[in-house]
Design an enzyme around this catalytic site. Structure first.
Site, PDB file in Angstrom:
ATOM      1  N   GLU A 327       0.817  -1.214   0.000  1.00  0.00           N
ATOM      2  CA  GLU A 327       0.000   0.000   0.000  1.00  0.00           C
ATOM      3  C   GLU A 327       0.853   1.268   0.000  1.00  0.00           C
ATOM      4  O   GLU A 327       0.606   2.193  -0.784  1.00  0.00           O
ATOM      5  CB  GLU A 327      -0.926   0.008   1.225  1.00  0.00           C
ATOM      6  CG  GLU A 327      -1.817   1.243   1.284  1.00  0.00           C
ATOM      7  CD  GLU A 327      -2.556   1.367   2.606  1.00  0.00           C
ATOM      8  OE1 GLU A 327      -3.509   2.159   2.675  1.00  0.00           O
ATOM      9  OE2 GLU A 327      -2.163   0.684   3.576  1.00  0.00           O
ATOM     10  N   ALA A 374       6.855  -6.600 -13.389  1.00  0.00           N
ATOM     11  CA  ALA A 374       8.030  -6.437 -12.522  1.00  0.00           C
ATOM     12  C   ALA A 374       7.798  -7.002 -11.130  1.00  0.00           C
ATOM     13  O   ALA A 374       8.734  -7.072 -10.326  1.00  0.00           O
ATOM     14  CB  ALA A 374       8.404  -4.960 -12.432  1.00  0.00           C
ATOM     15  N   SER A 417      13.128 -10.386 -15.883  1.00  0.00           N
ATOM     16  CA  SER A 417      13.778 -11.579 -15.351  1.00  0.00           C
ATOM     17  C   SER A 417      15.121 -11.213 -14.732  1.00  0.00           C
ATOM     18  O   SER A 417      15.392 -10.040 -14.463  1.00  0.00           O
ATOM     19  CB  SER A 417      13.933 -12.638 -16.455  1.00  0.00           C
ATOM     20  OG  SER A 417      14.330 -13.871 -15.898  1.00  0.00           O
ATOM     21  N   LYS A 420      20.062 -14.520 -12.418  1.00  0.00           N
ATOM     22  CA  LYS A 420      20.039 -15.690 -11.529  1.00  0.00           C
ATOM     23  C   LYS A 420      19.215 -16.840 -12.105  1.00  0.00           C
ATOM     24  O   LYS A 420      19.222 -17.945 -11.567  1.00  0.00           O
ATOM     25  CB  LYS A 420      19.511 -15.284 -10.149  1.00  0.00           C
ATOM     26  CG  LYS A 420      20.444 -14.333  -9.414  1.00  0.00           C
ATOM     27  CD  LYS A 420      19.856 -13.862  -8.103  1.00  0.00           C
ATOM     28  CE  LYS A 420      20.836 -12.957  -7.362  1.00  0.00           C
ATOM     29  NZ  LYS A 420      21.145 -11.711  -8.089  1.00  0.00           N
ATOM     30  N   LYS A 432      12.261 -17.707 -11.444  1.00  0.00           N
ATOM     31  CA  LYS A 432      12.275 -16.782 -12.588  1.00  0.00           C
ATOM     32  C   LYS A 432      12.476 -17.545 -13.898  1.00  0.00           C
ATOM     33  O   LYS A 432      11.903 -17.177 -14.931  1.00  0.00           O
ATOM     34  CB  LYS A 432      13.377 -15.735 -12.408  1.00  0.00           C
ATOM     35  CG  LYS A 432      13.182 -14.822 -11.202  1.00  0.00           C
ATOM     36  CD  LYS A 432      11.883 -14.031 -11.241  1.00  0.00           C
ATOM     37  CE  LYS A 432      11.947 -12.848 -12.151  1.00  0.00           C
ATOM     38  NZ  LYS A 432      10.712 -12.015 -12.072  1.00  0.00           N
ATOM     39  N   ASN A 459      22.283  -7.103 -11.102  1.00  0.00           N
ATOM     40  CA  ASN A 459      21.910  -6.205 -10.008  1.00  0.00           C
ATOM     41  C   ASN A 459      21.780  -4.765 -10.497  1.00  0.00           C
ATOM     42  O   ASN A 459      22.502  -4.343 -11.398  1.00  0.00           O
ATOM     43  CB  ASN A 459      22.976  -6.244  -8.907  1.00  0.00           C
ATOM     44  CG  ASN A 459      23.098  -7.628  -8.306  1.00  0.00           C
ATOM     45  OD1 ASN A 459      22.134  -8.377  -8.273  1.00  0.00           O
ATOM     46  ND2 ASN A 459      24.286  -7.984  -7.857  1.00  0.00           N
ATOM     47  N   LEU A 461      21.883  -0.728  -9.254  1.00  0.00           N
ATOM     48  CA  LEU A 461      22.435   0.099  -8.182  1.00  0.00           C
ATOM     49  C   LEU A 461      21.332   0.731  -7.356  1.00  0.00           C
ATOM     50  O   LEU A 461      20.364   1.261  -7.895  1.00  0.00           O
ATOM     51  CB  LEU A 461      23.310   1.205  -8.788  1.00  0.00           C
ATOM     52  CG  LEU A 461      24.578   0.728  -9.489  1.00  0.00           C
ATOM     53  CD1 LEU A 461      25.190   1.860 -10.290  1.00  0.00           C
ATOM     54  CD2 LEU A 461      25.569   0.196  -8.480  1.00  0.00           C
ATOM     55  N   THR A 484      29.839 -11.631   2.019  1.00  0.00           N
ATOM     56  CA  THR A 484      29.707 -13.077   2.205  1.00  0.00           C
ATOM     57  C   THR A 484      30.944 -13.847   1.756  1.00  0.00           C
ATOM     58  O   THR A 484      31.181 -14.956   2.216  1.00  0.00           O
ATOM     59  CB  THR A 484      28.472 -13.606   1.450  1.00  0.00           C
ATOM     60  OG1 THR A 484      28.606 -13.269   0.063  1.00  0.00           O
ATOM     61  CG2 THR A 484      27.187 -12.985   1.994  1.00  0.00           C
ATOM     62  N   ARG A 552      25.841 -17.335   1.550  1.00  0.00           N
ATOM     63  CA  ARG A 552      24.492 -17.613   2.045  1.00  0.00           C
ATOM     64  C   ARG A 552      23.845 -18.733   1.227  1.00  0.00           C
ATOM     65  O   ARG A 552      24.297 -19.028   0.113  1.00  0.00           O
ATOM     66  CB  ARG A 552      23.632 -16.346   1.952  1.00  0.00           C
ATOM     67  CG  ARG A 552      24.163 -15.190   2.786  1.00  0.00           C
ATOM     68  CD  ARG A 552      23.334 -13.934   2.570  1.00  0.00           C
ATOM     69  NE  ARG A 552      23.393 -13.479   1.181  1.00  0.00           N
ATOM     70  CZ  ARG A 552      22.735 -12.417   0.724  1.00  0.00           C
ATOM     71  NH1 ARG A 552      21.963 -11.720   1.541  1.00  0.00           N
ATOM     72  NH2 ARG A 552      22.837 -12.050  -0.536  1.00  0.00           N
TER      73      ARG A 552
END
Length: 626
Positions: A327, A374, A417, A420, A432, A459, A461, A484, A552
């Site tokens: 919302e 999206a 998409s 990944k 995806k 990715n 920014l 990581t 991870r």
């Protein structure tokens, strides 16, 4: 000079706007008396002027109020002194000559003996000199004595890197503010060396370190006109070691669009270093699926979805439909678009993509022609811990959107998409890839007229939850940065560039294509962390450290954009490539999807992963947990 400063401080600056107008009326009144007196002296001599002036005392007593009245009418007293520019000179010329002309006309109407014409001409000229000189003098005292003094004690001392048009406009914009004191300019151009701008000298860039020490500068302010991103990066990296803050002015596009003013300076951010050269978007491709059409964006409040909306609305759609589950996110983008683009019809719908009936009603009511899908869960570790919800939202949600679009005769459907989805090692990437399989399957059905197009990229920014804002938050809170793995690499692209390329890729598609955005070179996250630490003026190992927490669940060291590089093809756009991926027919895919949804309801992780593996054989689940 000191007396003038004290008068300005104690008297003039404390007056109201109307009182300041009164001061100028009084000074102009005195100036008019002096100007007519000097006109007589110049025309005759001092002795003769003193004899002749009483003869014209009625005319002179009429001349002064006529000139004052005319000055008021043409707006001489309207501009704010501190922000008055050269345009005032034109007003002053009109006022001086026009006031004299009005007086001459009044003399004729009142049947007065006219003043000699030479006296009137000289009076007008001397009046012009006086009123301009008075204002420039007071403005100079205000600037030098007040603003400059305040800067010396309170302001940030900056060296401006660049002495071109951008620097000129910037120093003009800063001239009336107290936040910054410009102590020097530096520029690589040999033609500008030892020149001055606004009374401040321009030095060669190799003297930057000496200038910082000499003037005790706090910051370097970049004012680079048309420098390319790579050259800009080089400049920033070279001056990072000088131990002062680096700031920049807004981009030309931001200033022209009215989003910010030229004086809204900000700190250099890592985004400025990760940015890359972007070619101009193709206006034909940008407009093809949008201009004059009704467009719907799912996930309209997210990082990509909201930027897609900003790009779309500039391309003059007939209507823009926002579809969003959150919302507050929907409220923010809805208000932003309606305030900035009041002439475009924007409609906001709160709902989930799992609700096919709501989607169909929305698409049908607005006769939607283009859909950008999206909406998705994107955070890898969260979906690893909530597999069933990830499947419902990403896969079933996409299926609902696809079916609703087919039923409502949507012309173009573009799926956002991810890289990944290539040889996925996590549930998110696999969801995806399965979403892509759905679009590919329906693209093979000849009776369906909707063009289904998929666009993959890495990715972006500053998107919600990405590494850049997380590092920024950790730096602000004085915490160590956490990564990581030391060797982990990611592709990066700005959100606006990604959105523009998505729109153009969607326009290139005929149906069933998987488009790949050229992401440039991948960035090592460890290097990114070091750069952010340096930009913050901190030292690694002294002020702050980097902690390695371990890979991870589902995380890759390196992302890919293609399943088979041999199958990629170039397109008419140099940064968009096309890959014809393997697909499954809808007849086969449908039963597998139903099986996956049924297993997802049981929340049996092993069974769910097994079914996903059947759909995406290249899925190799990384279950490494630290």
């Amino acid at each position: 000079m000191n007396i003038a400063i004290e008068i300005i401080n104690q008297f003039y600056l404390k007056l109201s706007r109307s009182a300041k107008k009164g001061v100028f009326l009084c000074t102009d009144f005195v100036a008019f008396i002096l100007s007519i007196f000097l006109a007589f002296v110049l025309r005759f001599d001092l002795f003769d002027a003193l004899i002749r002036i009483p003869t014209y005392q009625i005319q002179i007593l009429l001349l002064i109020p006529v000139k004052l009245s005319f000055f008021w009418i043409v707006g001489v007293y309207r501009p704010v002194l501190r922000y008055t520019g050269l345009e005032f000179l034109g007003t002053a010329v009109i006022a001086s000559t026009g006031g004299t002309g009005v007086f001459a006309l009044a003399s004729i109407l009142l049947v007065l003996h006219p003043l000699p014409r030479s006296i009137l001409v000289m009076d007008a000229f001397i009046t012009l000199i006086f009123i301009v000189a008075i204002r420039l003098g007071i403005r100079w005292i205000v600037y030098k004595a007040i603003v400059q003094n305040q800067r010396d004690t309170k302001s940030e001392r900056v060296v401006i890197y660049g002495a071109g048009e951008a620097a000129f406009q910037l120093v003009q914009a800063l001239s009336g503010e107290n936040r910054y004191k410009v102590v020097a300019f530096v520029d690589d151009s040999s033609q500008l060396r030892n020149q001055s701008m606004h009374g401040i000298k321009v030095y060669p860039t190799n003297q930057l370190k000496k200038l910082i020490k000499k003037h005790e500068a706090n910051s370097i302010l970049l004012a680079l006109d048309s420098t390319g991103i790579q050259e800009r990066k080089g400049i920033i990296e070279n001056i990072q070691s000088l131990g002062v803050g680096i700031k920049t002015m807004p981009s030309v596009s931001e200033i022209i669009s009215g989003k910010v003013s030229i004086s809204e300076i900000r700190d250099i951010d890592i985004v400025d270093l990760l940015g890359r050269e972007e070619i101009d978007p193709d206006p034909v491709l940008m407009q093809k699926n949008i201009k004059g059409k009704t467009v719907l964006v799912t996930g309209a409040g997210g990082s990509i979805g909201s930027e897609l909306c900003r790009q779309i609305i500039q391309l003059e759609p007939k209507e823009l439909i926002l579809f969003e589950l959150n919302e507050f996110a929907l409220y923010k983008i809805d208000i932003e678009l309606k305030e900035n683009y009041p002439n475009v019809a924007v409609f906001a719908y709160l709902g989930t993509t799992l609700n096919q009936l709501l989607l169909e009603k929305t698409l049908s009511d607005h006769k939607t022609e283009t859909v950008y899908h999206a909406a998705a869960y994107k955070h890898v570790p969260l979906i690893e811990a909530n597999i069933s919800e990830g499947i419902y939202n990403n896969i079933k949600g996409t299926l609902s959107c696809v079916k609703a679009s087919i039923n409502c005769a949507v012309r173009t459907f573009v799926l956002i998409s991810t890289d990944k989805a290539v040889r996925p090692t996590n549930v998110m990437g696999t969801t995806k890839r399965i979403s892509e399989l759905i679009l590919q399957a329906f693209s093979q059905k000849s009776e369906i007229k909707t063009n289904f197009i998929m666009v993959r990229f890495g990715n972006v920014l500053d998107s919600a939850g990405s590494v850049v804002p997380r590092f920024r938050k950790q730096l602000t809170e004085g915490k160590n940065l956490t990564i990581t793995h030391k060797d982990i690499k990611r592709y990066f692209m700005s959100i606006p560039e990604a959105s523009r390329l998505v729109i153009q890729a969607g326009a290139l598609g005929k149906g069933g294509e998987v488009f790949l955005l050229e992401m440039g070179e991948p960035v090592r996250i460890y290097d990114l962390a070091i750069q952010m630490i340096e930009l913050s003026g901190l030292s690694l190992g002294e002020d702050i450290d980097i902690e390695v927490t371990g890979i991870r669940p589902g995380e890759k060291l390196f992302e890919e954009l293609l399943i088979d590089h041999d199958k990629s093809e170039s397109t008419s756009h140099p940064k968009i490539f096309c890959a014809k991926e393997d697909f499954i027919s809808w007849e086969e895919l449908e039963s597998r999807l139903m099986r996956l949804f049924m297993v997802a309801e049981s929340s049996n992780k092993e069974e769910i992963l097994k079914e996903m593996k059947k759909l995406v054989p290249e899925f190799s689940h990384n279950q490494h947990i630290n």
